[in-house]
Design an enzyme around this catalytic site. Structure first.
Site, PDB file in Angstrom:
ATOM      1  N   ALA A 267       0.854  -1.185   0.000  1.00 29.20           N
ATOM      2  CA  ALA A 267       0.000   0.000   0.000  1.00 29.20           C
ATOM      3  C   ALA A 267       0.890   1.235   0.000  1.00 29.20           C
ATOM      4  O   ALA A 267       1.968   1.241   0.602  1.00 29.20           O
ATOM      5  CB  ALA A 267      -0.892   0.017   1.235  1.00 29.20           C
ATOM      6  N   LYS A 268       0.446   2.267  -0.695  1.00 26.96           N
ATOM      7  CA  LYS A 268       1.165   3.547  -0.608  1.00 26.96           C
ATOM      8  C   LYS A 268       0.584   4.276   0.594  1.00 26.96           C
ATOM      9  O   LYS A 268      -0.285   5.153   0.475  1.00 26.96           O
ATOM     10  CB  LYS A 268       1.013   4.356  -1.904  1.00 26.96           C
ATOM     11  CG  LYS A 268       2.013   5.516  -2.001  1.00 26.96           C
ATOM     12  CD  LYS A 268       2.014   6.107  -3.401  1.00 26.96           C
ATOM     13  CE  LYS A 268       2.973   7.289  -3.507  1.00 26.96           C
ATOM     14  NZ  LYS A 268       4.382   6.909  -3.313  1.00 26.96           N
ATOM     15  N   ALA A 269       1.049   3.861   1.758  1.00 24.55           N
ATOM     16  CA  ALA A 269       0.502   4.312   3.035  1.00 24.55           C
ATOM     17  C   ALA A 269       1.467   5.268   3.717  1.00 24.55           C
ATOM     18  O   ALA A 269       2.690   5.042   3.715  1.00 24.55           O
ATOM     19  CB  ALA A 269       0.228   3.117   3.937  1.00 24.55           C
TER      20      ALA A 269
END
Length: 301
Positions: free
Chosen positions: A158-160
């Site tokens: 995830a681009k978290a």
């Protein structure tokens, strides 16, 4: 925008379905996304008024939110329309866009299943991530002390926002020593990525890049692989150990902000930006530049 704090800039930001003045795009200090990292985002660039791989970015934003156990209240199509609106209202053609989503302030604690999911999209003019002169001769990278985490310990695909904490620490440490950025290894000791970009190496005309099994498979990374294959360049996606760096002749990094940037040094290892790095840089600029706009040979803003 040099020297202007981001909260003092002018323009419009899309916030939860409405365009608001830049100064009015605010959240409360007791926001879950701020305290617990329940935030996902995208970094995108518009060239000549067209956001490169816009749909893939929006789809990834939705996918990242799902990994963090929340659902965006706006469809892919609605976010696509909103991005175009943000560019239009701010009168931008070449710009950086930041769509992001986060849990709100309705509950404060680890569990926040009923918190509102907020979505915002901002855009600003942002030149190359690295100094242009330094970029052309190849940037210098430190080797970070923090490693990319085991997929069993964090939502690595995830681009978290929370995953970037060790990136900020590592980049600050590198800059304090005079480097532009840092190379991060993974938890196994393999070469992984930089603090905000993927990495490629060249040996005997072949491109080598780490398998993205514990970090984000960047859209720029995917684009460069496609461009290299179209050129007939062999691309090896594999585990790369640090001791192999001494045998590579060229190195470059890729990312929405970094675009394609040659590397001259990683710690004790040295590289010479060469033909493949130059070709990938030029092919990438050609790929992101709309057909109706003039081709560019320097970093787009």
């Amino acid at each position: 925008m040099a020297g202007v704090p981001f909260d003092k800039m002018q323009g419009k930001i899309w916030l939860n379905g409405e365009l608001v003045d830049w100064a009015d795009a605010k959240i409360h200090v007791l926001t879950h996304g701020l305290h617990y990292g329940s935030c996902v985002f995208e970094g995108e660039r518009a060239y000549g008024g067209v956001v490169f791989k816009s749909l893939q970015h929006t789809q990834r934003l939705h996918a990242s939110a799902k990994i963090l156990d929340f659902k965006l209240p706006y469809s892919v199509e609605e976010i696509e329309e909103a991005k175009a609106e943000v560019l239009r209202v701010n009168n931008f053609t070449d710009a950086y866009l930041r769509p992001f989503a986060w849990r709100g302030s309705e509950m404060m604690g680890v569990s926040a299943q009923k918190n509102r999911i907020n979505v915002a999209i901002a855009a600003w003019q942002w030149p190359s991530y690295f100094d242009p002169e330094e970029r052309l001769k190849g940037i210098r990278l430190d080797i970070a002390s923090y490693c990319r985490p085991d997929p069993r310990t964090a939502p690595v695909h995830a681009k978290a926002a929370g995953l970037y904490m060790i990136c900020t620490i590592s980049k600050h440490a590198a800059e304090s020593k005079g480097y532009a950025d840092a190379l991060m290894l993974d938890w196994r000791g393999r070469v992984a990525e930089c603090t905000g970009a993927n990495i490629f190496f060249v040996k005997d005309g072949v491109l080598h890049t780490p398998e993205p099994d514990c970090f984000l498979n960047g859209l720029t990374r995917q684009t460069v692989i496609e461009l290299a294959k179209a050129r007939g360049i062999d691309v090896q996606v594999r585990a790369i150990m640090p001791e192999e760096l001494d045998g590579f002749s060229e190195c470059f990094i890729t990312g929405t902000a970094a675009e394609v940037t040659p590397v001259a040094e990683i710690g004790p290892y040295h590289f010479t930006p060469g033909e493949i790095s130059k070709t990938m840089f030029e092919d990438y600029i050609a790929a992101v530049t709309p057909a109706s706009a003039p081709q560019k040979v320097a970093a787009a803003g």
